[in-house]
Design a protein around this motif. Structure first.
Motif, mmCIF file in Angstrom:
data_model
loop_
_atom_site.group_PDB
_atom_site.id
_atom_site.type_symbol
_atom_site.label_atom_id
_atom_site.label_comp_id
_atom_site.label_asym_id
_atom_site.label_seq_id
_atom_site.Cartn_x
_atom_site.Cartn_y
_atom_site.Cartn_z
ATOM 1 N N GLU A 64 17.641 -14.360 -5.593
ATOM 2 C CA GLU A 64 16.570 -13.923 -6.711
ATOM 3 C C GLU A 64 16.015 -12.680 -6.240
ATOM 4 N N ASP A 65 15.947 -12.113 -4.628
ATOM 5 C CA ASP A 65 15.438 -10.810 -4.260
ATOM 6 C C ASP A 65 16.154 -9.779 -4.844
ATOM 7 N N ARG A 109 15.699 -9.024 -8.327
ATOM 8 C CA ARG A 109 14.424 -8.219 -8.545
ATOM 9 C C ARG A 109 14.716 -6.755 -8.097
ATOM 10 N N ASP A 167 14.218 -3.616 -10.651
ATOM 11 C CA ASP A 167 13.391 -2.670 -10.339
ATOM 12 C C ASP A 167 14.219 -1.153 -10.316
ATOM 13 N N ARG A 210 5.312 -5.381 -11.677
ATOM 14 C CA ARG A 210 6.078 -6.554 -10.631
ATOM 15 C C ARG A 210 6.056 -7.981 -11.404
ATOM 16 N N HIS A 211 4.985 -8.174 -12.458
ATOM 17 C CA HIS A 211 4.951 -9.366 -13.131
ATOM 18 C C HIS A 211 6.276 -9.406 -14.092
ATOM 19 N N ILE A 234 9.142 -7.805 -13.635
ATOM 20 C CA ILE A 234 10.394 -7.988 -12.744
ATOM 21 C C ILE A 234 10.507 -9.358 -12.237
ATOM 22 N N ASP A 235 9.327 -9.974 -11.728
ATOM 23 C CA ASP A 235 9.417 -11.330 -11.392
ATOM 24 C C ASP A 235 9.730 -12.290 -12.431
ATOM 25 N N ARG A 236 9.264 -12.064 -13.712
ATOM 26 C CA ARG A 236 9.649 -12.964 -14.736
ATOM 27 C C ARG A 236 10.938 -12.747 -15.079
ATOM 28 N N ALA A 258 13.591 -11.862 -13.360
ATOM 29 C CA ALA A 258 14.551 -12.504 -12.393
ATOM 30 C C ALA A 258 14.422 -14.101 -12.232
ATOM 31 N N ALA A 259 13.128 -14.525 -12.423
ATOM 32 C CA ALA A 259 13.144 -16.184 -12.608
ATOM 33 C C ALA A 259 14.021 -16.523 -13.544
#
Length: 251
Positions: A135-136, A139, A143, A152-153, A155-157, A159-160
């Motif tokens: 997952e990294d 992300r 990015d 960041r939120h 990107i995290d969402r 990717a998840a």
């Protein structure tokens, strides 16, 4: 068995919509709320191994996506239709065009992968091919392709979501397909009207790449930059994106 899809609208202008490598039919940002349901009919397809079709087994390649697009069109009773493809979906749309050019009215690519093989240096290859299990990596890719401008939120969402709704083996196999497939000779000279939308902050699939590929191969191709967006205009500039696609589909 009917192919599961997301349907928006019941208008006379018809388009099948193909998502990117990370996405699904549900992951188009607020664009899904902005589409005009009176004038347009949109059918959003999930690929095998993704979203509502996560458990549908397959080869997980672009030729299979084209098979499913044409079967879905038959099930909908659409003899002709337009195609809209984002990123990997843009290359998948070209595979459909090669298979059934006479059925395609218009073609829209959104920061689309060109018809030829997609070159990667060693670092990019490692980053992309490691993303199926990591997952990294996903992300980092998100990015990168949005010009290091996204929150960041977000990107995290993204990717998840990508990890949750796609099978790792499907994710890896689709990459191998869109990276290596060469359709350039088959599409060169095709006279279908083409619109290529390009977010200005995409470092890899920018205007110059589109001029050297899409515009060189399609004689009726227009490139339209989208200010304020990177690789994900449906998320980054949804209203401008929707206006651009519907103006072109309208003809």
């Amino acid at each position: 068995m009917a192919i599961a899809h997301r349907r928006i609208g019941a208008g006379p202008v018809r388009a099948i919509v193909l998502h990117d490598w990370f996405g699904t039919s549900a992951n188009w940002g607020s664009v899904l709320d902005h589409l005009d349901p009176r004038e347009f009919s949109y059918a959003f397809l999930d690929y095998r191994g993704y979203g509502d079709r996560r458990d549908v087994v397959g080869r997980y390649d672009l030729a299979e996506i084209a098979d499913d697009v044409l079967e879905l069109a038959d099930q909908l009773g659409w003899d002709t239709f337009s195609l809209l493809g984002h990123s990997m979906g843009g290359k998948a749309a070209q595979q459909v065009l090669v298979r059934a050019s006479e059925r395609i009215e218009r073609l829209i690519g959104v920061n689309p992968v060109p018809a030829g093989p997609y070159p990667m240096d060693d670092a990019t290859h490692a980053l992309f091919h490691g993303a199926a299990a990591n997952e990294d990596n996903r992300r980092a890719i998100l990015d990168l392709v949005t010009g290091n401008r996204a929150t960041r939120h977000w990107i995290d969402r993204m990717a998840a979501h990508s990890m949750a709704v796609s099978l790792p083996e499907a994710f890896a196999a689709y990459l191998a397909s869109w990276e290596s497939l060469d359709l350039s000779a088959a599409v060169k000279g095709n006279t279908v009207p083409v619109l290529v939308l390009v977010g200005e902050y995409d470092p890899a699939l920018g205007v110059e790449v589109m001029r050297a590929t899409w515009q060189a191969w399609y004689p009726h191709c227009r490139i339209q930059p989208l200010p304020g967006a990177g690789h994900y205009p449906p998320h980054e500039t949804p209203v401008a994106f929707t206006a651009a696609i519907e103006a072109f589909l309208r003809g």
